[in-house]
Design an enzyme around this catalytic site. Structure first.
Site, PDB file in Angstrom:
ATOM      1  N   TYR A  49      49.478  33.036  31.758  1.00  0.00           N
ATOM      2  CA  TYR A  49      50.504  33.233  30.731  1.00  0.00           C
ATOM      3  C   TYR A  49      50.418  32.159  29.631  1.00  0.00           C
ATOM      4  CZ  TYR A  49      52.828  36.145  34.341  1.00  0.00           C
ATOM      5  OH  TYR A  49      53.129  37.069  35.317  1.00  0.00           O
ATOM      6  N   HIS A 107      46.874  35.859  41.673  1.00  0.00           N
ATOM      7  CA  HIS A 107      47.423  36.751  40.646  1.00  0.00           C
ATOM      8  C   HIS A 107      46.947  38.206  40.800  1.00  0.00           C
ATOM      9  CE1 HIS A 107      49.111  36.473  36.308  1.00  0.00           C
ATOM     10  NE2 HIS A 107      49.302  37.686  36.774  1.00  0.00           N
TER      11      HIS A 107
END
Ligand code: A2P
Length: 281
Positions: A49, A107
């Site tokens: 991110y 992730h």
């Protein structure tokens, strides 16, 4: 309904978290500070991110003790493997300005849909997470976007069962097989994109239920996740909507309305599937 979930290892996790992905271009820190002001203490970030520094700064500048926060981050799919995961963990902690994480996740289960080595890569990565957990650098460990066959690979070849699996989950995309599998294994499911997309917000059934319960469509979606035993991670860039998304403990969706939501045809999915090339809409 309690405002926390308890993970398999006894760690308590605030029942609604704030999703920080693309909080907004270049204004992440202001948005995260506002989310903290609105009451969020569970912040979900990831190396991918590119906002861990902003999250760390917002946490420090809030003046609220670090231990009052529940901070999650994730190792990106390009860095799977034992050594690189340990390095990535250190970098994440440095960017966040913390010496421990509350939750660390893998992730995605494979670097790309074409990657054939993912089974061994996932096992090596998971062993790094197990070692971080054993050395108390992280209070809980888990995965994200893992389907039952990805989870089985870990369960068969490693010793600690993931405590969390973060999946795309919203009315119209419930991933029932994966969620049911996690429930059987005692793995807490978290929902990314619990509100789904524009098509979910305009779904007539959701609008009808919002009217019935005198709440917003987003609140129906968030409450729906909670009543499914799934921990929602809504994102928003507006103070009012951040506040609204936390205000979901004052009503109950009735059983028959839950069934209607659970049996909606597929709507609003992101196009992201761990074993497939991304679908762009
Ligand atoms: P905004 O930032 O303008 O509030 P998800 O977390 O499911 O991916 O959804 C994120 C999207 O939903 C964002 O575009 C966000 O827009 C919007 N959103 C978040 N909360 C609400 C809400 N309470 N009502 C309407 N839209 C919302």
């Amino acid at each position: 309904m309690r405002h926390t979930f308890t993970l398999a290892n006894g760690v308590e996790i605030p029942a609604v978290g704030f999703g920080t992905y693309k909080a907004a271009d270049n204004t992440d820190e202001a948005i995260i500070s506002e989310a903290i002001r609105q009451g969020y203490r569970h912040l979900d970030t990831a190396a991918f991110y590119f906002n861990e520094e902003a999250v760390g700064k917002a946490v420090r500048e809030s003046g609220i003790p670090r231990e009052d926060f529940f901070l999650t981050s994730k190792v990106w799919k390009d860095h799977l493997g034992y050594d690189s995961t340990l390095q990535e963990f250190e970098s994440t902690c440095k960017r966040l300005g913390t010496d421990y994480l509350d939750l660390y996740l893998i992730h995605w289960p494979r670097p790309s849909d074409l990657n054939a080595e993912w089974r061994d890569l996932d096992v090596e990565t998971w062993k790094a997470l197990e070692d971080l957990y054993k050395s108390k650098k992280v209070r809980a460990i888990g995965v994200s976007n893992f389907l039952p066959h990805h989870l089985n690979n870990l369960l068969e070849r490693t010793s600690i069962t993931p405590m969390v699996n973060q999946l795309e989950f919203h009315p119209g995309y419930m991933q029932k097989a994966a969620v049911d599998f996690c429930k059987q294994m005692g793995i807490q499911v978290e929902a990314w994109s619990p509100i789904g997309r524009a098509r979910v917000l305009k779904e007539p059934l959701l609008m009808e239920l919002a009217e019935k319960y005198q709440v917003s469509v987003a609140q129906i979606c968030i409450r729906f996740a909670l009543q499914c035993g799934v921990l929602p991670l809504p994102k928003s860039s507006s103070s009012e909507r951040m506040h609204q998304n936390l205000d979901v403990f004052g009503f109950d969706i009735e059983e028959n309305d839950m069934y209607q939501l659970m049996t909606l045809p597929q709507i609003g999915w992101s196009g992201e599937h761990p074993d497939r090339e991304r679908v762009r809409f």
